[in-house]
Design a protein around this motif. Sequence first.
Motif, PDB file in Angstrom:
ATOM      1  N   SER A 286       0.904  -1.209  -0.178  1.00 33.66           N
ATOM      2  CA  SER A 286      -0.060  -0.126   0.032  1.00 33.66           C
ATOM      3  C   SER A 286       0.818   1.264   0.007  1.00 33.66           C
ATOM      4  O   SER A 286       2.052   1.136   0.224  1.00 33.66           O
ATOM      5  CB  SER A 286      -0.776  -0.031   1.076  1.00 33.66           C
ATOM      6  OG  SER A 286      -0.207   0.207   2.399  1.00 33.66           O
ATOM      7  N   GLY A 287       0.324   2.396  -0.110  1.00 30.46           N
ATOM      8  CA  GLY A 287       0.866   3.468  -0.338  1.00 30.46           C
ATOM      9  C   GLY A 287       1.558   4.261   1.122  1.00 30.46           C
ATOM     10  O   GLY A 287       2.639   4.374   1.358  1.00 30.46           O
ATOM     11  N   THR A 288       0.531   3.860   2.265  1.00 28.71           N
ATOM     12  CA  THR A 288       1.175   4.293   3.458  1.00 28.71           C
ATOM     13  C   THR A 288       2.388   3.381   3.889  1.00 28.71           C
ATOM     14  O   THR A 288       3.339   3.693   4.501  1.00 28.71           O
ATOM     15  CB  THR A 288       0.035   4.114   4.626  1.00 28.71           C
ATOM     16  OG1 THR A 288       0.345   4.891   5.670  1.00 28.71           O
ATOM     17  CG2 THR A 288      -0.398   2.706   5.091  1.00 28.71           C
TER      18      THR A 288
ATOM     19  N   VAL B 217      10.256  11.569  -2.568  1.00 26.50           N
ATOM     20  CA  VAL B 217       9.099  11.912  -3.554  1.00 26.50           C
ATOM     21  C   VAL B 217       7.993  10.999  -3.522  1.00 26.50           C
ATOM     22  O   VAL B 217       8.251   9.580  -3.452  1.00 26.50           O
ATOM     23  CB  VAL B 217       9.596  12.308  -4.839  1.00 26.50           C
ATOM     24  CG1 VAL B 217       8.284  12.601  -5.726  1.00 26.50           C
ATOM     25  CG2 VAL B 217      10.608  13.312  -4.911  1.00 26.50           C
ATOM     26  N   ASP B 218       6.819  11.368  -2.956  1.00 27.12           N
ATOM     27  CA  ASP B 218       5.672  10.431  -2.795  1.00 27.12           C
ATOM     28  C   ASP B 218       5.032  10.564  -4.051  1.00 27.12           C
ATOM     29  O   ASP B 218       4.157  11.576  -4.390  1.00 27.12           O
ATOM     30  CB  ASP B 218       4.955  10.934  -1.576  1.00 27.12           C
ATOM     31  CG  ASP B 218       3.619   9.997  -1.119  1.00 27.12           C
ATOM     32  OD1 ASP B 218       3.417   9.321  -2.300  1.00 27.12           O
ATOM     33  OD2 ASP B 218       3.153  10.056  -0.250  1.00 27.12           O
ATOM     34  N   GLU B 219       5.084   9.522  -4.868  1.00 31.84           N
ATOM     35  CA  GLU B 219       4.357   9.581  -6.318  1.00 31.84           C
ATOM     36  C   GLU B 219       3.282   8.420  -6.121  1.00 31.84           C
ATOM     37  O   GLU B 219       2.778   7.889  -7.145  1.00 31.84           O
ATOM     38  CB  GLU B 219       5.024   9.483  -7.261  1.00 31.84           C
ATOM     39  CG  GLU B 219       6.053  10.677  -7.815  1.00 31.84           C
ATOM     40  CD  GLU B 219       6.108  10.839  -9.313  1.00 31.84           C
ATOM     41  OE1 GLU B 219       5.005  10.739  -9.720  1.00 31.84           O
ATOM     42  OE2 GLU B 219       6.924  11.037  -9.869  1.00 31.84           O
ATOM     43  N   VAL B 220       2.620   8.110  -4.911  1.00 28.93           N
ATOM     44  CA  VAL B 220       1.544   7.397  -4.799  1.00 28.93           C
ATOM     45  C   VAL B 220       0.436   7.471  -5.569  1.00 28.93           C
ATOM     46  O   VAL B 220      -0.257   6.659  -6.155  1.00 28.93           O
ATOM     47  CB  VAL B 220       1.220   7.247  -3.295  1.00 28.93           C
ATOM     48  CG1 VAL B 220      -0.014   6.339  -3.211  1.00 28.93           C
ATOM     49  CG2 VAL B 220       2.505   6.433  -2.455  1.00 28.93           C
ATOM     50  N   GLN B 221       0.236   8.874  -5.703  1.00 31.73           N
ATOM     51  CA  GLN B 221      -1.193   9.200  -6.576  1.00 31.73           C
ATOM     52  C   GLN B 221      -0.725   9.755  -7.779  1.00 31.73           C
ATOM     53  O   GLN B 221      -1.445   9.601  -8.815  1.00 31.73           O
ATOM     54  CB  GLN B 221      -1.877  10.259  -5.688  1.00 31.73           C
ATOM     55  CG  GLN B 221      -3.199  10.834  -6.360  1.00 31.73           C
ATOM     56  CD  GLN B 221      -4.198  11.364  -5.369  1.00 31.73           C
ATOM     57  OE1 GLN B 221      -5.041  12.274  -5.444  1.00 31.73           O
ATOM     58  NE2 GLN B 221      -4.075  10.956  -4.081  1.00 31.73           N
ATOM     59  N   THR B 222       0.471  10.436  -7.844  1.00 33.81           N
ATOM     60  CA  THR B 222       0.910  10.910  -9.350  1.00 33.81           C
ATOM     61  C   THR B 222       1.452   9.867 -10.371  1.00 33.81           C
ATOM     62  O   THR B 222       1.971  10.189 -11.597  1.00 33.81           O
ATOM     63  CB  THR B 222       1.646  12.115  -9.077  1.00 33.81           C
ATOM     64  OG1 THR B 222       2.952  11.776  -8.400  1.00 33.81           O
ATOM     65  CG2 THR B 222       1.015  13.161  -8.256  1.00 33.81           C
TER      66      THR B 222
ATOM     67  N   ALA C 212       2.554   3.417  -5.292  1.00 33.53           N
ATOM     68  CA  ALA C 212       1.412   2.170  -4.894  1.00 33.53           C
ATOM     69  C   ALA C 212       0.214   2.575  -6.024  1.00 33.53           C
ATOM     70  O   ALA C 212       0.670   2.326  -6.933  1.00 33.53           O
ATOM     71  CB  ALA C 212       0.907   2.670  -3.416  1.00 33.53           C
ATOM     72  N   LYS C 213      -0.896   2.599  -5.536  1.00 35.27           N
ATOM     73  CA  LYS C 213      -2.147   2.874  -5.892  1.00 35.27           C
ATOM     74  C   LYS C 213      -2.300   2.173  -7.267  1.00 35.27           C
ATOM     75  O   LYS C 213      -2.778   1.056  -7.365  1.00 35.27           O
ATOM     76  CB  LYS C 213      -2.402   4.523  -6.185  1.00 35.27           C
ATOM     77  CG  LYS C 213      -2.639   5.003  -4.827  1.00 35.27           C
ATOM     78  CD  LYS C 213      -3.717   6.189  -4.746  1.00 35.27           C
ATOM     79  CE  LYS C 213      -4.182   6.567  -3.415  1.00 35.27           C
ATOM     80  NZ  LYS C 213      -3.655   7.423  -2.688  1.00 35.27           N
ATOM     81  N   SER C 214      -1.713   2.841  -8.480  1.00 33.42           N
ATOM     82  CA  SER C 214      -2.112   2.270  -9.799  1.00 33.42           C
ATOM     83  C   SER C 214      -0.809   1.226 -10.179  1.00 33.42           C
ATOM     84  O   SER C 214      -0.873   0.839 -11.370  1.00 33.42           O
ATOM     85  CB  SER C 214      -2.198   3.375 -10.908  1.00 33.42           C
ATOM     86  OG  SER C 214      -3.517   3.744 -10.841  1.00 33.42           O
TER      87      SER C 214
END
Length: 386
Positions: free
Chosen positions: A104-106, A216-221, A245-247
Amino acid sequence: MSDVIPRETAHTSGLYQKRDLALVRGDGALVWDDTGHQYIDCVGGQGSGNLGHGNTAVADALAKQARTLSFCTELFYNDRRAELYDRLAWILPAALDRIFLCNSGTEAVEGALKFARLATKRTKVVATMRGFHGKTMGALSATWGPEYRELFGPLLEGFSHIPFNKTEALEEALTEETSAFIVELVQGEGGVRPATHEFIAEAARLCRARGVLLIVDEVQTGFGRTGTMFAIEQFGIVPDVLCLAKSIAGGVPMGAIAFSRALGELPKRSHSTTFGGNPLACAAAVAAIDEHLRLGLARNAAERGTQLHDGLVSIGSPKVREVRGLGLIQGIELKENAGPTLKGLQEHGVLALGAGPTVVRYLPPLLISAAQIDAVIDATRRALAS
Ligand SMILES: *Cc1c(COP(=O)(O)O)cnc(C)c1O
């Protein structure tokens, strides 16, 4: 109407704010509820659905792997995991050639924070106001939102939050005790706020000069959302640590930390997770990355993102303060609460999400068509007019 909602309600944790809608099927950028109503899905699994619904390559890869070898922990090597490392190394900057797989992202953020302590032997962390990095205790310490933090203190020591896009504040905050600066390139949950190129370039320079790791947190981007496979490409930087994470796996739960060899050797067994790098998730991720490239989703995100942005601007509603975003993460900041507009959008066949109290956020699957974007713009115009 089926009985899905009362059956969930009987046992749900109650932690999620739910809409009165039971989704039961999806195809591409479309979803259907249990009464057969069709919607354009601009929630997109909150960023985990870049590939859209029902991708057959991912479905086939999962089914095949489930029959071949469905679990294999990192006590052993595995062919699907090796394949995924190859794919990730191929699409990531050459310097980020070590990868830790998680779920997961977290969890990607948790690991990144631990790696930063190991690599720098320092403990403090600088994050940004309105930043979002997850809700487990370590990641939550980096997350800014008081509504998420205040109920759970004391959080980890040594975390501070500087104003986003304020270089002078960062310059002041980074000290000899700072292990890492963690930042999103477009703040997602915090209201769809793109970083400035100057801020990120200066952050990279300051971190390098002061021995601070740039996370850099690219979990969403990540994975095409902003119009390039990763947003770092547009900002012209290579961080020390990249959280994903995410996608990453076409909607299947997975996270990853890509990091530089310059972090040094990480002590064996100092960090691990049972499901990390499991062959099911790896098979899905390999198929998802191949589909991304085959379908040219990053380019479609750039083109459809421009179309969506310009269309939303052209509505010219007096309720709108600003339209902002990058690629297919777009947000409308309203002068009022976003709730009624989100509800109006749903009534007009579009599911979108909030990002803070006054922002309407669009995170559609990246394969969304030009006609579907036009329909989203039209639904938004009607929702804002009522
Ligand atoms: C969603 C998100 C997270 C947390 O990911 P989870 O999988 O929900 O734990 C972390 N960082 C960013 C930028 C996110 O958007």
